[in-house]
Design a protein around this motif. Structure first.
Motif, PDB file in Angstrom:
ATOM      1  N   ASP A 188      28.010  39.908  27.987  1.00  0.00           N
ATOM      2  CA  ASP A 188      27.084  39.195  28.859  1.00  0.00           C
ATOM      3  C   ASP A 188      27.834  38.355  29.887  1.00  0.00           C
ATOM      4  O   ASP A 188      27.432  38.284  31.070  1.00  0.00           O
ATOM      5  N   LEU A 189      28.905  37.707  29.453  1.00  0.00           N
ATOM      6  CA  LEU A 189      29.698  36.900  30.382  1.00  0.00           C
ATOM      7  C   LEU A 189      30.337  37.768  31.459  1.00  0.00           C
ATOM      8  O   LEU A 189      30.462  37.347  32.619  1.00  0.00           O
ATOM      9  N   GLN A 242      36.339  31.704  34.250  1.00  0.00           N
ATOM     10  CA  GLN A 242      36.247  31.177  35.610  1.00  0.00           C
ATOM     11  C   GLN A 242      37.592  30.662  36.088  1.00  0.00           C
ATOM     12  O   GLN A 242      37.936  30.817  37.269  1.00  0.00           O
ATOM     13  N   VAL A 270      33.408  30.757  29.191  1.00  0.00           N
ATOM     14  CA  VAL A 270      33.056  30.674  30.619  1.00  0.00           C
ATOM     15  C   VAL A 270      34.149  29.925  31.376  1.00  0.00           C
ATOM     16  O   VAL A 270      34.601  30.355  32.447  1.00  0.00           O
ATOM     17  N   SER A 303      28.997  40.399  32.746  1.00  0.00           N
ATOM     18  CA  SER A 303      27.937  40.680  33.726  1.00  0.00           C
ATOM     19  C   SER A 303      27.624  39.452  34.574  1.00  0.00           C
ATOM     20  O   SER A 303      27.451  39.551  35.801  1.00  0.00           O
ATOM     21  N   GLN A 304      27.560  38.303  33.953  1.00  0.00           N
ATOM     22  CA  GLN A 304      27.192  37.082  34.667  1.00  0.00           C
ATOM     23  C   GLN A 304      28.245  36.661  35.681  1.00  0.00           C
ATOM     24  O   GLN A 304      27.915  36.119  36.741  1.00  0.00           O
ATOM     25  N   LEU A 305      29.496  36.868  35.337  1.00  0.00           N
ATOM     26  CA  LEU A 305      30.582  36.385  36.192  1.00  0.00           C
ATOM     27  C   LEU A 305      31.178  37.471  37.086  1.00  0.00           C
ATOM     28  O   LEU A 305      32.163  37.234  37.794  1.00  0.00           O
ATOM     29  N   SER A 306      30.604  38.643  37.047  1.00  0.00           N
ATOM     30  CA  SER A 306      31.144  39.749  37.845  1.00  0.00           C
ATOM     31  C   SER A 306      31.016  39.473  39.339  1.00  0.00           C
ATOM     32  O   SER A 306      31.848  39.922  40.143  1.00  0.00           O
ATOM     33  N   GLN A 307      29.961  38.745  39.724  1.00  0.00           N
ATOM     34  CA  GLN A 307      29.765  38.434  41.136  1.00  0.00           C
ATOM     35  C   GLN A 307      30.895  37.542  41.644  1.00  0.00           C
ATOM     36  O   GLN A 307      31.415  37.760  42.738  1.00  0.00           O
ATOM     37  N   THR A 336      30.399  29.832  24.017  1.00  0.00           N
ATOM     38  CA  THR A 336      30.109  30.406  25.339  1.00  0.00           C
ATOM     39  C   THR A 336      30.712  29.541  26.433  1.00  0.00           C
ATOM     40  O   THR A 336      31.297  30.042  27.403  1.00  0.00           O
TER      41      THR A 336
END
Length: 484
Positions: free
Chosen positions: A336-337, A378, A374, A339-343, A370
């Motif tokens: 999930d991380l 990041q 993250v 997908s969320q941070l792919s941008q 989490t």
């Protein structure tokens, strides 16, 4: 009083006290020996005369004629020995005088029982013999024939003659004391000067440290307590130097953080204020208003995030959060991380990769786990351009280990030393993207991992990227580690 004089005085007191005790004992021994030898010598004379008197029990002391005794006393005069003879009736028969001279009844009674009497000094109050012009020492020896008293010999000598060796001993002792004090004074000055010189060197070094010079080091040989003090001083200065450097580094990072925080807050506040003024004076076209409001929302969220990160760190650092640990599978969260941070990764032209087993059991607080991942991901994206960030996980003995590896700018050994401290930024000049610009992300990671009872490590080299590795232990194992 200066320390050198205190040491010298101490040495001299020890020397004088020692010499005085030895001298007093030596003089006392010499005095006893002198009087003992004198007693034995005079008893020898008395016994020899007594042998003549006892040879004829009928004649008794009559055999000791005045002529013979005069000749004997003349011979002994060279030794300052004087002779008196009393018969068995307590009458002085030599030297003859017109007056009747007798010994006291107590003394004569003692002598009559065959006991000798020694007189150390007839000027003493305890002397059994009356005082004379000159002080005399001597013996009263009874001459016995079986149990019958034949006569009494009183042989004496002047005290000053007996004590002449004692006077010489005192004079030699005084001479030795003066020489010893002189030599001791010189030696004590040398020893005291050597000791105080090293203490003064420590004092001067302490003054330099007090003035802010932490590069002071004192040479020593590890031979005594002063050298140990010097060694401890060197360790203290090194610790103070490290502490001072860390304080300066903390102050630098704090100032940098305040500048960064002010800059980060000023930009969104300026944007929000400009949009609000545009809306107030209808300077923004209707078609641009939705975009302007969306921009204000993003900038507002950015400010809220900056404030929340600081508040979150303070709570974590002061153990004001409650961890709810459970067993769960970490792989879905990692996916999930991704997908969320792919941008964010796409903006930096980075590739996110997740590797690991199909299921990865872990024991931790899900939300805080989490948050840890993250921040690590990041951070990797922030310092990696045109590269890749790999998130991997695996099981180890009694725990789960996760790694975030990038091939970005990397860090030096000095940067690694402070990477988990608050406000620290590995590359403050680099343009920031997304979150992590506050310099609190890795500090939060470190605090959360410690509260979980795990550990976090980093391996990095400049230009070769960085690898952050975190370990979460299974339920009950952290307590086992603490106990053992």
């Amino acid at each position: 009083m200066k320390l050198i004089y205190q040491n010298m005085l101490g040495f001299l007191l020890i020397i004088v006290t020692t010499i005085s005790i030895i001298g007093y004992s030596g003089i006392g021994y010499a005095r006893n020996q002198a009087y003992m030898q004198n007693y034995q010598r005079m008893e020898g004379y008395a016994n020899s005369l007594g042998a003549l008197a006892e040879a004829d029990s009928q004649a008794g002391t009559a055999r000791l004629s005045n002529n013979f005794l005069d000749q004997l006393e003349f011979v002994l005069r060279g030794e300052d020995v004087h002779l008196r003879i009393f018969n068995d009736q307590n009458e002085q028969i030599y030297p003859k005088t017109n007056a009747r001279i007798q010994l006291s009844k107590n003394i004569f009674s003692t002598l009559k029982n065959g006991q000798e009497i020694r007189i150390q000094n007839n000027h003493n109050e305890t002397s059994p013999i009356a005082s004379t012009k000159d002080a005399y020492t001597g013996v009263l020896v009874p001459w016995m024939n079986d149990k019958n008293l034949v006569g009494v010999a009183w042989i004496s000598s002047r005290v000053k003659r007996v004590e002449r060796p004692i006077y010489l001993a005192k004079r030699n002792l005084l001479r030795a004391l003066l020489i010893t004090v002189a030599v001791g004074l010189i030696l004590s000055f040398i020893i005291s000067y050597y000791s105080t010189k090293r203490i003064k060197r420590l004092s001067r070094a302490t003054q330099k440290v007090a003035a802010g010079n932490f590069n002071v080091q004192i040479e020593h040989k590890d031979s005594d307590e002063i050298d140990q003090l010097a060694e401890n001083f060197n360790k203290m200065v090194q610790a103070l130097k490290q502490s001072n450097e860390e304080i300066k580094a903390q102050e630098t990072r704090r100032d940098q953080f305040m500048a960064d925080a002010a800059h980060e807050m000023r930009t969104p506040l300026t944007t929000i204020n400009g949009i609000l003024e545009g809306l107030q004076y209808d300077a923004i076209p209707e078609e641009s208003k939705p975009k302007s409001i969306a921009l204000m929302q993003r900038e507002t969220k950015r400010l809220i995030r900056l404030v929340n990160e600081n508040l979150d760190y303070e709570k974590i650092r002061n153990n004001q959060i409650m961890l709810i640990k459970t067993n769960f599978d970490a792989m879905p969260i990692l996916q999930d991380l991704k997908s969320q941070l792919s941008q964010n990764a796409k903006k930096a032209n980075d590739q996110l990769i997740v590797t690991g087993p199909e299921k990865l059991p872990i024991y931790a607080d899900r939300d805080r786990f989490t948050q840890v991942m993250v921040n690590l991901i990041q951070n990797a994206i922030q310092f990696t351009h045109d590269g890749q960030v790999e998130i991997s996980g695996k099981r180890i003995a009694h725990g789960t280990q996760l790694s975030v590896q990038d091939n970005g700018i990397g860090m030096s050994a000095n940067q690694i030393k402070y990477i988990f401290e608050r406000f620290f930024k590995a590359d403050p000049s680099r343009a920031r993207m997304g979150t992590g610009e506050s310099g609190l992300g890795l500090a939060i990671v470190s605090s959360l991992i410690k509260q979980h009872g795990g550990n976090v490590t980093v391996n990095s080299k400049p230009g070769q990227g960085s690898t952050f590795t975190v370990t979460f232990y299974d339920h009950g194992f952290e307590q086992f580690v603490k106990k053992n």
